[in-house]
Design an enzyme around this catalytic site. Structure first.
Site, PDB file in Angstrom:
ATOM      1  N   HIS A   1       7.025 -20.072  41.525  1.00 13.14           N
ATOM      2  CA  HIS A   1       7.131 -18.797  42.422  1.00 13.14           C
ATOM      3  C   HIS A   1       7.488 -17.455  41.377  1.00 13.14           C
ATOM      4  CE1 HIS A   1       6.752 -21.657  45.540  1.00 13.14           C
ATOM      5  NE2 HIS A   1       7.723 -22.122  45.542  1.00 13.14           N
TER       6      HIS A   1
ATOM      7  N   ASP B   1      -1.641 -19.610  46.705  1.00 15.19           N
ATOM      8  CA  ASP B   1      -1.253 -20.987  46.606  1.00 15.19           C
ATOM      9  C   ASP B   1      -1.392 -21.523  45.058  1.00 15.19           C
ATOM     10  OD1 ASP B   1      -0.704 -23.371  47.740  1.00 15.19           O
ATOM     11  OD2 ASP B   1      -2.618 -23.954  48.333  1.00 15.19           O
TER      12      ASP B   1
ATOM     13  N   ARG C   1      -8.559 -24.232  53.376  1.00 11.64           N
ATOM     14  CA  ARG C   1      -7.870 -24.302  54.481  1.00 11.64           C
ATOM     15  C   ARG C   1      -7.362 -22.765  54.928  1.00 11.64           C
ATOM     16  NH1 ARG C   1      -5.276 -28.862  52.287  1.00 11.64           N
ATOM     17  NH2 ARG C   1      -3.563 -27.797  51.362  1.00 11.64           N
TER      18      ARG C   1
ATOM     19  N   ARG D   1      11.038 -26.958  53.628  1.00 13.59           N
ATOM     20  CA  ARG D   1      10.966 -27.304  52.090  1.00 13.59           C
ATOM     21  C   ARG D   1      12.540 -27.500  51.648  1.00 13.59           C
ATOM     22  NH1 ARG D   1       6.235 -24.369  48.424  1.00 13.59           N
ATOM     23  NH2 ARG D   1       4.518 -24.800  49.839  1.00 13.59           N
TER      24      ARG D   1
ATOM     25  N   ASN E   1       7.113 -23.284  55.834  1.00 13.01           N
ATOM     26  CA  ASN E   1       7.948 -23.236  54.468  1.00 13.01           C
ATOM     27  C   ASN E   1       9.556 -23.481  54.560  1.00 13.01           C
ATOM     28  OD1 ASN E   1       5.863 -21.194  52.898  1.00 13.01           O
ATOM     29  ND2 ASN E   1       5.529 -23.428  53.019  1.00 13.01           N
ATOM     30  N   TRP E   2      10.021 -23.340  55.953  1.00  7.60           N
ATOM     31  CA  TRP E   2      11.444 -23.489  56.157  1.00  7.60           C
ATOM     32  C   TRP E   2      11.984 -24.927  55.978  1.00  7.60           C
ATOM     33  CZ3 TRP E   2      14.406 -19.582  55.780  1.00  7.60           C
ATOM     34  CH2 TRP E   2      14.080 -18.391  56.264  1.00  7.60           C
TER      35      TRP E   2
HETATM   36  C1  FPP Z   1       2.329 -21.372  47.571  1.00  4.67           C
HETATM   37  O1  FPP Z   1       2.483 -22.170  46.590  1.00  4.67           O
HETATM   38  C2  FPP Z   1       3.233 -20.108  47.646  1.00  4.67           C
HETATM   39  C3  FPP Z   1       4.422 -19.923  48.331  1.00  4.67           C
HETATM   40  C4  FPP Z   1       4.824 -20.973  49.515  1.00  4.67           C
HETATM   41  C5  FPP Z   1       5.281 -18.767  47.862  1.00  4.67           C
HETATM   42  C6  FPP Z   1       4.744 -17.472  47.698  1.00  4.67           C
HETATM   43  C7  FPP Z   1       5.685 -16.474  47.106  1.00  4.67           C
HETATM   44  C8  FPP Z   1       5.304 -15.934  45.806  1.00  4.67           C
HETATM   45  C9  FPP Z   1       4.188 -15.665  45.198  1.00  4.67           C
HETATM   46  C10 FPP Z   1       6.783 -15.295  45.619  1.00  4.67           C
HETATM   47  C11 FPP Z   1       7.047 -13.783  45.593  1.00  4.67           C
HETATM   48  C12 FPP Z   1       6.313 -13.122  46.500  1.00  4.67           C
HETATM   49  C13 FPP Z   1       6.253 -11.818  46.664  1.00  4.67           C
HETATM   50  C14 FPP Z   1       5.717 -11.210  47.881  1.00  4.67           C
HETATM   51  C15 FPP Z   1       7.009 -11.197  46.005  1.00  4.67           C
HETATM   52  P1  FPP Z   1       2.977 -23.707  46.635  1.00  4.67           P
HETATM   53  O2  FPP Z   1       4.599 -23.452  46.321  1.00  4.67           O
HETATM   54  O3  FPP Z   1       2.570 -24.275  48.113  1.00  4.67           O
HETATM   55  O4  FPP Z   1       2.139 -24.324  45.719  1.00  4.67           O
HETATM   56  P2  FPP Z   1       1.973 -26.058  45.492  1.00  4.67           P
HETATM   57  O5  FPP Z   1       0.662 -25.935  46.743  1.00  4.67           O
HETATM   58  O6  FPP Z   1       0.957 -25.880  44.100  1.00  4.67           O
HETATM   59  O7  FPP Z   1       3.003 -26.734  45.713  1.00  4.67           O
END
Ligand code: FPP
Length: 253
Positions: A44, A27, A201, A78, A75-76
């Site tokens: 990401h 996260d 969480r 977003r 997440n879909w």
């Molecule tokens: C949560 O951060 C992260 C994700 C929803 C995506 C995780 C994906 C990767 C790390 C990309 C690559 C994965 C692999 C397996 C190669 P967030 O976007 O919810 O962050 P925030 O809470 O700060 O907005």
């Protein structure tokens, strides 16, 4: 990914117990990017580099299973640019890491409702899962389009169908029957759950399987998650006394 050396002795790092299965809620990618005035996708992209580091270090320390929560059913919802960007990144990751994963004897699989993923990603996942299915040096599991409640609903439906078909009696249904119908049927439960970015969480992740997992939360955003952060988590895990509902005295016997 290029692993600098094969294995490290965890004891030299103060890790006396290596968790067999480490699960990670990655996260903080979005916040990491926002702090720098960049678009979320850049977070990401950096997150994918952290995935490589974490896999490499887990392998070196002898963790058998590493499960990463990469994309949830929620997440879909977003923005489509972010969803498409993430799908592209995942495809890129599988392409670029395929050779190294196979060379290292790592088994890859994805868990979740994979039917919702773009066809090219589904194909890549199927190909790498098939090619690596006999590997057992380590297991890399990526949760994609994954939701734990959805997983439990599917297992419940399968059990109900088996009961209706007369294959199982409702009164005979036990925990093992539920476990056997989850995406993780043939995997051990996670011993350690790591969550980055300080949120306290579980976010609909492996709700059944995490029943007795130790939790480790770090304030570090996922793109900054370094080998030392994993080592710190494993050191903390080494100091935990896992009781599984027993008393401390019973466990020490
Ligand atoms: C949560 O951060 C992260 C994700 C929803 C995506 C995780 C994906 C990767 C790390 C990309 C690559 C994965 C692999 C397996 C190669 P967030 O976007 O919810 O962050 P925030 O809470 O700060 O907005």
């Amino acid at each position: 990914m290029s692993f600098d050396s094969d294995r490290t002795d965890p004891k030299e790092l103060g890790i006396t117990k290596v968790p067999r299965h480490v699960a990670v809620i990655m996260d903080g990618n979005g916040r990491w990017a926002r702090q720098r005035g960049w678009i979320r996708l850049r977070g990401h992209r950096e997150g994918a580099k952290a995935v490589k580091r974490t896999l490499e270090e887990s392998y070196r320390l002898g963790v058998e299973y590493l499960t990463l929560f990469a994309f949830s059913t929620q997440n879909w919802d977003r923005p489509s640019t972010e969803v498409e960007g993430l799908m592209g990144l995942l495809l890129e990751y599988l392409h670029s890491e395929r050779r190294e994963l196979l060379r290292r004897g790592i088994r890859f699989r994805a868990i979740g409702d994979l039917s919702r993923l773009p066809q090219n990603l589904q194909n890549e996942i199927a190909a790498l899962s098939e090619m690596s299915k006999d590997n057992d040096e380590m297991h890399l599991v990526v949760a994609l389009s994954y939701g734990a409640r959805d997983e439990i609903v599917r297992a419940t439906r399968a059990l109900a169908a088996a009961a209706v078909a007369g294959e199982i009696k409702p009164e005979d249904i036990g925990e093992a029957d539920v476990s056997a119908r989850l995406y993780t049927a043939d995997m051990p439960d996670p011993d350690l759950l790591i969550r980055t970015s300080g949120e306290l969480r579980v976010s609909n992740f492996m709700l059944w399987q995490l029943a007795y997992a130790e939790l480790f939360v770090t304030d570090v955003f996922w793109p900054d998650f370094a080998k030392d952060n994993l080592i710190e988590a494993l050191q903390a895990y080494s100091k935990r006394e896992r009781r599984f509902g027993l008393t401390g005295a019973q466990v020490k016997k």
